[in-house]
Design a protein around this motif. Structure first.
Motif, PDB file in Angstrom:
ATOM      1  N   THR A 197       0.829  -1.199   0.000  1.00  0.00           N
ATOM      2  CA  THR A 197       0.000   0.000   0.000  1.00  0.00           C
ATOM      3  C   THR A 197       0.865   1.251   0.000  1.00  0.00           C
ATOM      4  O   THR A 197       1.933   1.281   0.589  1.00  0.00           O
ATOM      5  N   PHE A 198       0.378   2.246  -0.733  1.00  0.00           N
ATOM      6  CA  PHE A 198       1.076   3.528  -0.828  1.00  0.00           C
ATOM      7  C   PHE A 198       0.059   4.628  -1.053  1.00  0.00           C
ATOM      8  O   PHE A 198      -1.043   4.400  -1.561  1.00  0.00           O
ATOM      9  N   LYS A 199       0.420   5.830  -0.628  1.00  0.00           N
ATOM     10  CA  LYS A 199      -0.459   6.996  -0.734  1.00  0.00           C
ATOM     11  C   LYS A 199      -0.536   7.431  -2.186  1.00  0.00           C
ATOM     12  O   LYS A 199       0.485   7.568  -2.855  1.00  0.00           O
ATOM     13  N   THR A 200      -1.735   7.644  -2.672  1.00  0.00           N
ATOM     14  CA  THR A 200      -1.904   8.122  -4.042  1.00  0.00           C
ATOM     15  C   THR A 200      -1.689   9.630  -4.084  1.00  0.00           C
ATOM     16  O   THR A 200      -1.902  10.326  -3.089  1.00  0.00           O
ATOM     17  N   VAL A 201      -1.239  10.102  -5.211  1.00  0.00           N
ATOM     18  CA  VAL A 201      -1.119  11.536  -5.458  1.00  0.00           C
ATOM     19  C   VAL A 201      -1.694  11.807  -6.834  1.00  0.00           C
ATOM     20  O   VAL A 201      -1.722  10.930  -7.691  1.00  0.00           O
ATOM     21  N   SER A 238       8.943   6.842  -3.629  1.00  0.00           N
ATOM     22  CA  SER A 238       9.296   5.997  -2.482  1.00  0.00           C
ATOM     23  C   SER A 238       8.762   6.561  -1.163  1.00  0.00           C
ATOM     24  O   SER A 238       8.423   5.798  -0.257  1.00  0.00           O
ATOM     25  N   ASP A 239       8.658   7.884  -1.060  1.00  0.00           N
ATOM     26  CA  ASP A 239       8.140   8.455   0.188  1.00  0.00           C
ATOM     27  C   ASP A 239       6.642   8.214   0.356  1.00  0.00           C
ATOM     28  O   ASP A 239       6.087   8.465   1.425  1.00  0.00           O
ATOM     29  N   GLN A 240       5.983   7.704  -0.679  1.00  0.00           N
ATOM     30  CA  GLN A 240       4.555   7.393  -0.592  1.00  0.00           C
ATOM     31  C   GLN A 240       4.307   5.963  -0.088  1.00  0.00           C
ATOM     32  O   GLN A 240       3.194   5.630   0.283  1.00  0.00           O
ATOM     33  N   LEU A 241       5.352   5.108  -0.098  1.00  0.00           N
ATOM     34  CA  LEU A 241       5.198   3.726   0.352  1.00  0.00           C
ATOM     35  C   LEU A 241       4.869   3.687   1.842  1.00  0.00           C
ATOM     36  O   LEU A 241       5.559   4.300   2.651  1.00  0.00           O
ATOM     37  N   LEU A 242       3.824   2.962   2.194  1.00  0.00           N
ATOM     38  CA  LEU A 242       3.425   2.837   3.593  1.00  0.00           C
ATOM     39  C   LEU A 242       3.823   1.472   4.154  1.00  0.00           C
ATOM     40  O   LEU A 242       4.614   1.387   5.079  1.00  0.00           O
ATOM     41  N   ALA A 243       3.259   0.408   3.570  1.00  0.00           N
ATOM     42  CA  ALA A 243       3.443  -0.910   4.186  1.00  0.00           C
ATOM     43  C   ALA A 243       3.247  -2.039   3.191  1.00  0.00           C
ATOM     44  O   ALA A 243       2.583  -1.886   2.167  1.00  0.00           O
TER      45      ALA A 243
END
Length: 189
Positions: free
Chosen positions: A40-44, A110-115
């Motif tokens: 999971t990662f934050k969408t932009v 890469s800074d959007q990667l959560l887990a």
């Protein structure tokens, strides 16, 4: 400020420790890999992110003839994209998950990667779902055992950590064992 260091190849090896740790979990605690995991990662918003999503889908589709791996994407109510993988072999799941993480990093997100989330079923407790979560920012794992209605089984989480805590990097600070409620690892259809 959160340190958003780039995940190195050595750190990818930490994710692959699941390929041996799952045996320890099964022997010591009766936890079996369900064949499901997710990244999971934050969408932009923006063209570059959209292109990265398309690259991920194309790449994973190209793996399917070679690997026994199905995938789907889900965007949750918090704006996180989940790439959910299903397969029979842990090695195939790990290959899909780490390749997806590599694409996210290579495209500059890469800074959007959560887990990364790995699902297990507890054979000794009626198939209850239990999870190992890899926190990209902290570069380590922690357990998560939801019991329903936003509650968790801390005792079982401690047993998981005790069983494998010496074999892999584990988050020692329990206040950083963030619950991930409503995990979209199961199909809704």
């Amino acid at each position: 400020m959160i340190n958003s260091k780039r995940l190195s190849k050595a750190d990818s090896e930490i994710l692959f420790s699941i390929s041996s740790i799952h045996v320890t979990l099964e022997v010591k605690l009766g936890l079996k890999v369900t064949g499901r995991c997710a990244l999971t990662f934050k969408t932009v918003s923006g063209t570059f992110f959209y292109e990265m999503e398309q690259d991920i889908r194309r790449f994973l589709s190209s793996l399917q003839p070679e690997f026994d791996l199905a995938f789907r994407t889900v965007t949750d109510s918090y704006g996180y994209m989940w790439v959910v993988f299903e397969g029979k072999r842990i090695e195939d799941l790990l290959a899909g998950l780490t390749a997806t993480g590599d694409i996210v990093e290579e495209r500059g997100f890469s800074d959007q990667l959560l887990a990364a989330v790995f699902e297990f079923a507890n054979e000794r407790h009626g198939g209850q779902q239990q999870y190992l979560i890899y926190n990209y920012r902290r570069n380590n794992f922690y357990p998560f055992v939801p019991t329903g209605n936003k509650t968790r089984n801390i005792e079982q989480e401690m047993k998981m950590m005790s069983a494998i805590g010496e074999e892999m990097p584990f988050e020692k600070d329990m206040t950083l064992w963030y619950p991930l409620w409503d995990l979209p690892l199961r199909s809704q259809g």
